[in-house]
Design a protein around this motif. Structure first.
Motif, PDB file in Angstrom:
ATOM      1  N   ALA A  92       0.826  -1.203   0.000  1.00 53.09           N
ATOM      2  CA  ALA A  92       0.000   0.000   0.000  1.00 53.09           C
ATOM      3  C   ALA A  92       0.864   1.258   0.000  1.00 53.09           C
ATOM      4  O   ALA A  92       0.586   2.225  -0.723  1.00 53.09           O
ATOM      5  CB  ALA A  92      -0.936  -0.005   1.205  1.00 53.09           C
ATOM      6  N   LEU A  93       1.932   1.245   0.797  1.00 53.55           N
ATOM      7  CA  LEU A  93       2.840   2.387   0.842  1.00 53.55           C
ATOM      8  C   LEU A  93       3.498   2.599  -0.512  1.00 53.55           C
ATOM      9  O   LEU A  93       3.605   3.735  -0.995  1.00 53.55           O
ATOM     10  CB  LEU A  93       3.906   2.158   1.915  1.00 53.55           C
ATOM     11  N   ASP A  94       3.914   1.514  -1.126  1.00 46.51           N
ATOM     12  CA  ASP A  94       4.543   1.605  -2.443  1.00 46.51           C
ATOM     13  C   ASP A  94       3.574   2.171  -3.474  1.00 46.51           C
ATOM     14  O   ASP A  94       3.951   2.972  -4.339  1.00 46.51           O
ATOM     15  CB  ASP A  94       5.025   0.214  -2.867  1.00 46.51           C
ATOM     16  N   LEU A  95       2.319   1.774  -3.388  1.00 45.93           N
ATOM     17  CA  LEU A  95       1.311   2.275  -4.331  1.00 45.93           C
ATOM     18  C   LEU A  95       1.043   3.756  -4.123  1.00 45.93           C
ATOM     19  O   LEU A  95       0.963   4.530  -5.073  1.00 45.93           O
ATOM     20  CB  LEU A  95       0.017   1.470  -4.159  1.00 45.93           C
ATOM     21  N   VAL A  96       0.912   4.161  -2.868  1.00 45.75           N
ATOM     22  CA  VAL A  96       0.651   5.566  -2.551  1.00 45.75           C
ATOM     23  C   VAL A  96       1.808   6.460  -3.011  1.00 45.75           C
ATOM     24  O   VAL A  96       1.593   7.581  -3.483  1.00 45.75           O
ATOM     25  CB  VAL A  96       0.411   5.734  -1.042  1.00 45.75           C
ATOM     26  N   LEU A  97       3.023   5.956  -2.913  1.00 47.68           N
ATOM     27  CA  LEU A  97       4.202   6.734  -3.313  1.00 47.68           C
ATOM     28  C   LEU A  97       4.495   6.619  -4.800  1.00 47.68           C
ATOM     29  O   LEU A  97       5.546   7.063  -5.265  1.00 47.68           O
ATOM     30  CB  LEU A  97       5.424   6.265  -2.513  1.00 47.68           C
ATOM     31  N   GLY A  98       3.571   6.047  -5.556  1.00 51.42           N
ATOM     32  CA  GLY A  98       3.771   5.952  -6.991  1.00 51.42           C
ATOM     33  C   GLY A  98       4.892   5.004  -7.364  1.00 51.42           C
ATOM     34  O   GLY A  98       5.635   5.252  -8.307  1.00 51.42           O
ATOM     35  N   HIS A  99       5.034   3.909  -6.608  1.00 53.88           N
ATOM     36  CA  HIS A  99       6.085   2.915  -6.844  1.00 53.88           C
ATOM     37  C   HIS A  99       7.476   3.539  -6.761  1.00 53.88           C
ATOM     38  O   HIS A  99       8.386   3.128  -7.472  1.00 53.88           O
ATOM     39  CB  HIS A  99       5.895   2.235  -8.198  1.00 53.88           C
ATOM     40  N   ARG A 100       7.606   4.531  -5.905  1.00 54.04           N
ATOM     41  CA  ARG A 100       8.924   5.162  -5.705  1.00 54.04           C
ATOM     42  C   ARG A 100       9.553   4.756  -4.378  1.00 54.04           C
ATOM     43  O   ARG A 100      10.601   5.263  -4.006  1.00 54.04           O
ATOM     44  CB  ARG A 100       8.802   6.691  -5.776  1.00 54.04           C
ATOM     45  N   SER A 101       8.900   3.855  -3.660  1.00 53.56           N
ATOM     46  CA  SER A 101       9.484   3.408  -2.396  1.00 53.56           C
ATOM     47  C   SER A 101      10.693   2.528  -2.685  1.00 53.56           C
ATOM     48  O   SER A 101      10.836   1.958  -3.761  1.00 53.56           O
ATOM     49  CB  SER A 101       8.453   2.621  -1.591  1.00 53.56           C
ATOM     50  N   SER A 102      11.577   2.431  -1.728  1.00 54.94           N
ATOM     51  CA  SER A 102      12.771   1.617  -1.877  1.00 54.94           C
ATOM     52  C   SER A 102      13.150   1.049  -0.530  1.00 54.94           C
ATOM     53  O   SER A 102      12.632   1.457   0.513  1.00 54.94           O
ATOM     54  CB  SER A 102      13.926   2.461  -2.434  1.00 54.94           C
ATOM     55  N   GLY A 103      14.085   0.082  -0.539  1.00 56.26           N
ATOM     56  CA  GLY A 103      14.539  -0.487   0.717  1.00 56.26           C
ATOM     57  C   GLY A 103      15.152   0.557   1.629  1.00 56.26           C
ATOM     58  O   GLY A 103      14.924   0.568   2.835  1.00 56.26           O
ATOM     59  N   THR A 104      15.937   1.440   1.035  1.00 60.13           N
ATOM     60  CA  THR A 104      16.586   2.484   1.831  1.00 60.13           C
ATOM     61  C   THR A 104      15.554   3.407   2.470  1.00 60.13           C
ATOM     62  O   THR A 104      15.714   3.850   3.612  1.00 60.13           O
ATOM     63  CB  THR A 104      17.534   3.306   0.944  1.00 60.13           C
ATOM     64  N   ALA A 105      14.483   3.710   1.752  1.00 58.94           N
ATOM     65  CA  ALA A 105      13.473   4.635   2.259  1.00 58.94           C
ATOM     66  C   ALA A 105      12.690   4.053   3.427  1.00 58.94           C
ATOM     67  O   ALA A 105      12.337   4.769   4.367  1.00 58.94           O
ATOM     68  CB  ALA A 105      12.522   5.023   1.126  1.00 58.94           C
ATOM     69  N   VAL A 106      12.403   2.755   3.372  1.00 58.99           N
ATOM     70  CA  VAL A 106      11.577   2.144   4.421  1.00 58.99           C
ATOM     71  C   VAL A 106      12.399   1.476   5.511  1.00 58.99           C
ATOM     72  O   VAL A 106      11.842   1.052   6.521  1.00 58.99           O
ATOM     73  CB  VAL A 106      10.600   1.117   3.815  1.00 58.99           C
ATOM     74  N   ALA A 107      13.715   1.383   5.327  1.00 63.53           N
ATOM     75  CA  ALA A 107      14.565   0.734   6.324  1.00 63.53           C
ATOM     76  C   ALA A 107      14.404   1.322   7.728  1.00 63.53           C
ATOM     77  O   ALA A 107      14.365   0.572   8.711  1.00 63.53           O
ATOM     78  CB  ALA A 107      16.023   0.782   5.887  1.00 63.53           C
ATOM     79  N   PRO A 108      14.309   2.658   7.882  1.00 68.41           N
ATOM     80  CA  PRO A 108      14.137   3.209   9.234  1.00 68.41           C
ATOM     81  C   PRO A 108      12.874   2.713   9.931  1.00 68.41           C
ATOM     82  O   PRO A 108      12.865   2.545  11.152  1.00 68.41           O
ATOM     83  CB  PRO A 108      14.072   4.723   8.986  1.00 68.41           C
ATOM     84  N   ILE A 109      11.804   2.470   9.165  1.00 67.44           N
ATOM     85  CA  ILE A 109      10.565   1.969   9.760  1.00 67.44           C
ATOM     86  C   ILE A 109      10.789   0.591  10.371  1.00 67.44           C
ATOM     87  O   ILE A 109      10.415   0.325  11.516  1.00 67.44           O
ATOM     88  CB  ILE A 109       9.451   1.909   8.705  1.00 67.44           C
ATOM     89  N   TYR A 110      11.422  -0.297   9.613  1.00 65.82           N
ATOM     90  CA  TYR A 110      11.655  -1.650  10.105  1.00 65.82           C
ATOM     91  C   TYR A 110      12.696  -1.664  11.216  1.00 65.82           C
ATOM     92  O   TYR A 110      12.630  -2.486  12.124  1.00 65.82           O
ATOM     93  CB  TYR A 110      12.083  -2.542   8.940  1.00 65.82           C
ATOM     94  N   PHE A 111      13.659  -0.752  11.147  1.00 63.90           N
ATOM     95  CA  PHE A 111      14.661  -0.631  12.213  1.00 63.90           C
ATOM     96  C   PHE A 111      13.973  -0.300  13.537  1.00 63.90           C
ATOM     97  O   PHE A 111      14.258  -0.913  14.573  1.00 63.90           O
ATOM     98  CB  PHE A 111      15.673   0.456  11.850  1.00 63.90           C
ATOM     99  N   VAL A 112      13.057   0.657  13.496  1.00 62.56           N
ATOM    100  CA  VAL A 112      12.343   1.068  14.712  1.00 62.56           C
ATOM    101  C   VAL A 112      11.475  -0.073  15.240  1.00 62.56           C
ATOM    102  O   VAL A 112      11.419  -0.327  16.451  1.00 62.56           O
ATOM    103  CB  VAL A 112      11.492   2.321  14.438  1.00 62.56           C
ATOM    104  N   LEU A 113      10.781  -0.784  14.349  1.00 59.95           N
ATOM    105  CA  LEU A 113       9.915  -1.879  14.779  1.00 59.95           C
ATOM    106  C   LEU A 113      10.713  -2.973  15.498  1.00 59.95           C
ATOM    107  O   LEU A 113      10.288  -3.481  16.539  1.00 59.95           O
ATOM    108  CB  LEU A 113       9.190  -2.470  13.577  1.00 59.95           C
ATOM    109  N   LEU A 114      11.859  -3.334  14.934  1.00 62.82           N
ATOM    110  CA  LEU A 114      12.662  -4.394  15.532  1.00 62.82           C
ATOM    111  C   LEU A 114      13.253  -3.964  16.880  1.00 62.82           C
ATOM    112  O   LEU A 114      13.239  -4.732  17.851  1.00 62.82           O
ATOM    113  CB  LEU A 114      13.781  -4.803  14.568  1.00 62.82           C
TER     114      LEU A 114
END
Length: 311
Positions: A92-114
């Motif tokens: 859903a995030l990738d779709l909202v961002l127009g398929h411009r999401s990347s691993g580097t962009a979302v890495a902080p989210i997963y870092f915080v969750l872990l």
């Protein structure tokens, strides 16, 4: 099937780029498999379930249901749902961002969750429901890595062992394998070995930890077996994934942009206002400037046409 997957991934790239991508996939698969093996031992030791292997959680849920352990069944079922939710949230995030999401962009989210799983234990006391944070993060990461997962499974070894065994038989008795099939078999073998290495390494470390309670957080061994190293390695892996599949990411973004331009031109010719979702995540000088010159010109022409039809 293996030959088809390889052909799709390497479609339209020259020999040198192909070899480089093969090397990147090799190491990406090894690191991801090792990390997955490590995480599943870590979560099973701490929470009695698996952080990424939903087959295992499904078996545990079925056992709980058979034993009329409704709370246990709810626990394992919830983990499976949260994992899938992590996958859906990334898409859903990738779709909202127009398929411009990347691993580097979302890495902080997963870092915080872990890291939140460890922080929760430290400040509020250990809870088995912390596993939901881990499952949510790995659901998203596995969704992002679907390009890699198309060639090799990094969260289990059954499928990989099947592929390797069949490849050996085909090589000996069925006339041999193509180069792509050999690469896929080797990749599956490598993923199996690194997965088991991650399992063994974390199991060895867990045997040297006397307590998983928050008061022992100063123990170096416990810090090593916390989710902090997992979060760090995961962030580095996501960055490496972006580098390896940079061409695929760009092509995905350009495909979305082309579709938006076509839709914008259609609405402009009809004298209608362009829907707000078209071009979402793709507007702005800072974003359009990163596109090839011909697409920048197309974007400018589309805007010009839109003004002509709406004024």
């Amino acid at each position: 099937m293996a030959r088809l997957r390889g052909a799709i991934i390497f479609k339209g790239i020259d020999t040198l780029a192909r070899l480089q991508l093969q090397q990147h996939i090799f190491w990406l698969a090894g690191v991801k498999a090792f990390l997955t093996g490590w995480v599943n031992v870590l979560t099973f030791t701490r929470y009695g379930c698996f952080g990424t292997m939903q087959t295992g959680n499904g078996i545990l849920m079925a056992r709980a249901l058979a034993a009329s352990n409704w709370s246990g069944a709810l626990y394992f079922g919830t983990i499976m749902v949260v994992y899938l939710l992590g996958l859906i949230l990334y898409r859903a995030l990738d779709l909202v961002l127009g398929h411009r999401s990347s691993g580097t962009a979302v890495a902080p989210i997963y870092f915080v969750l872990l890291c939140a799983a460890d922080l929760s234990s430290h400040f509020y006391g250990k809870s088995d429901w912390e596993i939901c944070l881990v499952a949510l993060a790995f659901g998203g990461m596995n969704s992002l890595a679907i390009k890699l997962s198309g060639r090799v499974v990094t969260h289990a070894i059954t499928g990989n062992l099947n592929r390797v065994t069949n490849a050996i038989f085909d090589q000996l008795f069925e006339g041999g394998l193509s180069q792509d099939e050999k690469q896929d078999a080797l990749l599956s073998f490598w993923a199996s070995v690194t997965f088991l290495a991650g399992v063994g390494a974390c199991a060895w470390l867990a045997n040297h930890i006397t307590s998983w309670q928050p008061e022992s957080m100063l123990s170096p061994a416990l810090w090593a077996a916390s989710f902090l190293p997992v979060a760090i390695v995961s962030s580095l892996w996501l960055r490496a994934h972006d580098v390896a599949f940079a061409q695929d990411v760009q092509e995905k973004q350009l495909t979305r942009l082309a579709a938006d331009l076509a839709a914008a031109a259609t609405f402009a010719r009809a004298g209608k206002h362009q829907p707000k979702h078209l071009g979402r995540g793709l507007t702005g000088k800072d974003r359009s400037a990163s596109l090839p010159m011909e697409l920048q010109q197309s974007l400018l022409m589309s805007k010009s046409v839109s003004k002509q039809y709406t004024t």
